[in-house]
Design a protein around this motif. Sequence first.
Motif, PDB file in Angstrom:
ATOM      1  N   CYS A 415       0.637  -1.259  -0.356  1.00 33.28           N
ATOM      2  CA  CYS A 415       0.104   0.050  -0.204  1.00 33.28           C
ATOM      3  C   CYS A 415       1.082   1.314  -0.373  1.00 33.28           C
ATOM      4  N   PRO A 420       6.281   1.404  -7.683  1.00 32.36           N
ATOM      5  CA  PRO A 420       4.645   0.569  -8.677  1.00 32.36           C
ATOM      6  C   PRO A 420       5.598  -0.619  -8.884  1.00 32.36           C
ATOM      7  N   ARG A 423       4.752  -2.753  -5.841  1.00 32.22           N
ATOM      8  CA  ARG A 423       4.145  -2.918  -5.668  1.00 32.22           C
ATOM      9  C   ARG A 423       3.565  -4.444  -6.071  1.00 32.22           C
ATOM     10  N   ASP A 424       3.967  -4.629  -7.161  1.00 33.70           N
ATOM     11  CA  ASP A 424       3.100  -5.695  -8.372  1.00 33.70           C
ATOM     12  C   ASP A 424       4.179  -7.015  -7.278  1.00 33.70           C
ATOM     13  N   VAL A 456      -6.211   2.191  -1.544  1.00 38.02           N
ATOM     14  CA  VAL A 456      -5.096   2.707  -2.527  1.00 38.02           C
ATOM     15  C   VAL A 456      -5.783   3.469  -3.181  1.00 38.02           C
ATOM     16  N   THR A 459      -7.829   3.985  -8.917  1.00 38.70           N
ATOM     17  CA  THR A 459      -7.109   3.951  -9.617  1.00 38.70           C
ATOM     18  C   THR A 459      -5.832   3.101  -9.668  1.00 38.70           C
ATOM     19  N   ARG A 460      -5.232   2.524  -8.198  1.00 33.15           N
ATOM     20  CA  ARG A 460      -4.428   1.492  -7.787  1.00 33.15           C
ATOM     21  C   ARG A 460      -5.056   0.205  -8.328  1.00 33.15           C
ATOM     22  N   VAL A 461      -6.364   0.284  -7.316  1.00 36.11           N
ATOM     23  CA  VAL A 461      -7.366  -0.506  -7.922  1.00 36.11           C
ATOM     24  C   VAL A 461      -7.141  -1.696  -9.146  1.00 36.11           C
ATOM     25  N   GLU A 462      -7.414  -0.682 -10.200  1.00 35.04           N
ATOM     26  CA  GLU A 462      -8.012  -0.922 -11.628  1.00 35.04           C
ATOM     27  C   GLU A 462      -6.317  -1.625 -12.078  1.00 35.04           C
ATOM     28  N   ALA A 463      -4.828  -0.505 -11.663  1.00 35.44           N
ATOM     29  CA  ALA A 463      -3.810  -0.880 -12.006  1.00 35.44           C
ATOM     30  C   ALA A 463      -3.213  -1.842 -11.635  1.00 35.44           C
ATOM     31  N   GLU A 464      -3.704  -2.078 -10.386  1.00 35.02           N
ATOM     32  CA  GLU A 464      -2.448  -2.759  -9.428  1.00 35.02           C
ATOM     33  C   GLU A 464      -3.342  -4.619  -9.382  1.00 35.02           C
TER      34      GLU A 464
END
Length: 1072
Positions: A415, A420, A423-424, A456, A459-464
Amino acid sequence: PARPEDGVDAERSLSAGAPGLPSNNPFSPQADAEPPVLLLSSTRASPSVEGISVAAAAAAMARGLAETRVSVDVIAAQLIRDQYILTALEFHTELLESGRELPRLRDYFSNPGNFERQSGTPPACKDQGLGPGGPLRSSCGGRYRAGSISTLDSLDFARYSDDGNRELDERVAVLEFELRKAKETIQALRTNLTQAAVPLQRINNEPIRPLEKRALNFLVNEYLLKNEYKLSAITFSDENDDQDFELWDDVGLNIPKPPDLLQIYRNCGSALPSPRDTVDVSVGVESGELTGSYIVQKPDLLHQQQTEVVEELEYQISLLNEEKQSLADQIKKLQRCVLREDGVMALHSTLCGHRKLSPAFQQALLSFCKMSVSRIADNEERVMLMLGRCLPHIVPNVLLAKREELIPLILCTACLHPEPKERDQLLHILFNLIKRPDDEQRRMILTGCVAFARHVGPTRVEAELLPQCWEQVASPSSFSLSFAPFLPEDIIHLKEIRSSLVLSMLQQMLAEDKADMVREAVVKSLAIIMGYIDDPDKYSQGFELMLLSLGDPSERVVSAIHQVFIPAFAAWTTELGILQTTLIPSLLARIEKLLKQGEHGLDEHKLHMFLSALQSLIPPLFSVVLQNAPFTHRLTLQGDIPPIEVTRFPRPASPLQDVATVVGSRETLSGLLILYDYQLEHEGTTGWDSLLWVVNQLLPQLIEIVGRVTVTSTTCVHEFSRFFWRLCRTFGKIFTNTKVRIVCILSLLDALTGNAVLTKATVPVYATGVLMCYNQDEDRKLLVGFLEDVMTTLSLSHAPLDSLKASFIELGANPVYHELLLRVLWYGVVHTSALVRCTAACMFELLVKGVNETLVAQRVVPALITLSSDPEISVRISTIPAFGTIMETVTHKELLERVKMQLVSFLEDPQYQDQHSLHMEIIRTFGRVGPNTEPRFRDEFVLPHLHKLALDNNAQATERKRIDIATQLFEAYSALSCCFISEELVVNHFLPGLRCLRTDMEQLSPEHEVILSSMIKEGETKIENRGIGQAVGSVSIAVSLVGEDAKTKFLSKMGQLTTSGAMLANVFQRKK
C-alpha cells in the motif's frame, strides 16, 4: 488552659462520681487504689453533655488540690505507666484537637509493640469490669496488656469484662477514634492536594504535572462530547482509561472545576477568576449550645448507621465498576459499528456520483456484499523501501502454517511502497503466499485485498490489484472458488466502475467458470456495477450479460439474476429513460422471434427465461409509472398515512424487487398509491405517458403474443398466466378492471366470428392470469360467467376444447377453486344442449384427479350418474372416461362399487349391445386405467370383460367396426401385459382373449398377428414349464418375451406397425 465549660463539667463529675479524693498529689501511688472517675466522650467532635474530658478533670483537680500546676507530660506519663490506656487515648485526642500534640503520647500510640498481649490469663475477679463511669483496674494485683495483634484498632475489651454497658462504651470509644483518624487523613489529603495545585497556577515554564494533565483531559473530553465529536471522545477516553471523565472529583479533591474550554477561550484576554476566591467552610456547634430538646444519639446506634452507610457505598462502588466495564465493552462495539457505517457512507458518496438511487435501494443493493474492511497504517518511506527489499527473501523461509501472519505486513508495504514494480511483486507474493490455502487462509488474503482497495483508491486498484485477480481467475487452480464470494466487495471500491477490464474479467468468468458459486458471485458483482455505472455505452454489454446469466443451468445463478442483477439493471435503465423504450421491447421481440421459430417445436426453456425476466421487471415498471405520474407534486408525507395492505403486492423475491425499496420507503409508496388509485378512478390517464405506454403498447403486444402460444403447452400457459397475474396484482385492482380486462375482452371479441381466439391460449391466460388475480365474490362471479360462456360457445360450435381444458388444469391446481369449477360443470350438466352436457362430462375427467374424495363422492359422482342416464347416448358415452378416472384414483370402496355398477350397466344392458362408440370408449378407458387401477377391479372386472368383447368382436359383421375394436383391444392388452396377473386369470381370460384377438388380426392385420402369436406361445410355455411344488403365483406376459425367435420376429415387424408406438412400448417395460 481549660475552657469554662470544662470547669462546670468537672464540678459535676467530682460531686457525682469521685469518691474519696485524697488531699495530697492526685498522682501519688494511692491513686492506684482509688483513681479518679473518667467518663468516655460519646461524640467525635466535642464532649458529650453527660460526660467530661480528661483534660477538664485534670484541670479541676489541679485547681482544687494543688497549688503547683502539673504539666501534661507528667499526666501522660502517669496514665501510661498505670495502664490507663483509654484515658490516655482520650487525653491524646483532646490535645490533638486543641493543637498541642504531645510527643510521648504520639510515640506510644504509634508503636504496635505497646499493645501486644502478654502471655498468661488475666485474673477473673468478680468486681473487675467496666461499669458506667467505673475505672479500668485489676483488684487482684495482676496487671496485663490489652490484646491486639498489630494496632489499637483490634482492641477487644469485652473479653476482660462481664459488664455489657462498659463493653459497649469502650468499643464506641475505639470506633470514634478510628473515624476521627480517617477524617483527619481525608482533610490532610485535601489540604495537600490544594497546596499542590495552587503553585501550579503561578508557574508557566515547568512541564505538565499529573494534576494539571488530568484537569486538561477532563476539559478536552467535555468539549468533544458537547460538540458531537463522539468518536474522538471515545478514542480519547480509551487512551486515558485510568481517568473517570464522568466525575470532576476524580481529577483531585478540593479543586474547583474551571470553566469549559469555550469560556476559557472567550475570556483569554481578561483575567480569569482565581480558584482561591472560594474555599470550603464547615460549621459545627458545641454541646453547650444545644437546647434540652435535642437528644444526643447513642454511640451504638450511630456506629450501626455508619456501618450501614459504608456497606451501602461499597456495594454501590462495586455496581458502578461493573457498569463501567459493561459500558466500556459497549463503547468498543459501537466504535467498530461507527467505523463500519462511516465506511459504507463513504462508499455511497464515492460511488454514487451522478446517480439518483434511493438510499433504501442502495442499502439493499450493498447488503449483498460483505463490508469487511481492515485498517492499514501509514509508515515512513525508508521503512517501506526496506520491507519491499526484504520481504521477497523472508517469505520463502517462513513456515507454510505461519505465512498468513505476514499478510498485514505485505499489504502495508504494498500500500505504501513508492515503487510500482515492487508493489506488483508484493501483490503477486500475497496471492501466491500459500500453495494450497484453506478457506480461512483464502478469506484472510481476500479480506486484505478489500482493505487494499479501500485505502489505495480506484486508480491503483485497476492498475495493480485487478491484474492479479485476473491472473488468479484465469489460472486453472481452485483459487477462484474462494475469490468469488468477495468479488462484490472488491467491485464496490472501484470508482471507475465502468472499466472494460472489470466487465471483461467478469464476462469471462461467467462464461467459462464451472463452479456455480463463482458464477453466482460474478452475477452479484455485475449487479453492483449496474447499480453504480454511469456510462450509457455499457448498456448493450449489460443486456448480453443478463441473457447469458438467465440461460445458466444453475438455479443459484438464475436466482441471483432475478434477485440482484435485474433490479439493479432496471434501475440504471430507468435513469437512462430506456426501460420502456428499449429494455422491455427487446425482451418482447425475442419472445416473438422464439414463437415464430417454434411453430414445429417451441423451446419452452427459453420462453421461461424471457418471461421470468419480464416478470422481474414489473416492480421497476410500476415504480416508473408512479414516479412519473401527474400527481407526484401533490405527495405529502405529513399526517397519518394508512399502511399498505399485506396482500397489495405479490411477495418480492428480494428486497430489490420491493416497490417500496425502489421508490424510497413504505410511507412514500403508501402516499403514492392513494393518489394513484384516485387518479385512475376519477381523473383518468390524460398526460400520463408512462401509464399510457403500458395500456396502448405493452398490453396489446402481450395479448398478441399469447394468441400465438399453443394452448396444449401447459408450461407456456402457466408461464403467461403467472406473468399476467403478477402484472395485475402489482398495478392494482382498478387498473386491472378498467384497463387489462378491457384490452383482453376486445381482443377476444375481434375474432369471435371464427372462434379462432377461443381455441388459443388467450382463454386460459385471461381466466387464470387476470380474472383469478383477485378473489372476492364479484371476481369469482366474473370468472364463473366467463368459463360458462366459453364452454357453451365451444360446445355449440363443435370447436376443440383444449383452451377450456387448459383453464381447468390451471385452476384445478389450486384447491381453492375446486368448488368454483364444480359450479361451472353443474351449469353444463343441467344445460339444455346435449353438446354442452357432453363437454361437462369430459371436463369431469380432468377435475377428478385433483379433487379430494369427499367432493368426488358428494358432487362429482352424482353429476356423472345424472349424465349417465341422459336421453342422449353421446352424453352417456362421454361419462365413461370420468368413471374410469375415478376407478384409477379413488380408494373408497363404496364409491368404487357405485362406479363399477354403472360400468356394468353399460356393458351388460341390452340397449348398448350394438353401440360401437360405447364399446370403443370402454376398451380405450380399460387400456388407460387398467395398469393403475386396483388389482381386484382389474382381475374381476377389466380382464373378463375384455375377453368377452374380444370374443364378440369375432362375430362382428362390419369390417370397419371389427378392425376398430381389434385395434383398441390390441392396445389395451399391450398395456395390461406389463401387469402381474394370476395364473388362473391368464389361463381363463388373458390367453383366450389374445387368441380371439389373433383370430381377428389374421384377417385384418397380419403384422399384429405375429406379435400376438409370440405372446400366446410364450405365455403357454411359461405355464407348462411351472414345476411341481412351485406355488401358483403371478406371471408376466411381457417377461415371457425372452426367446430369440420371438424377439427377432417382433423387432422385424415393429417398424411396419401402424399402431400407437406408445402402447407398444409397454410391451418392453417388464423385460429385464
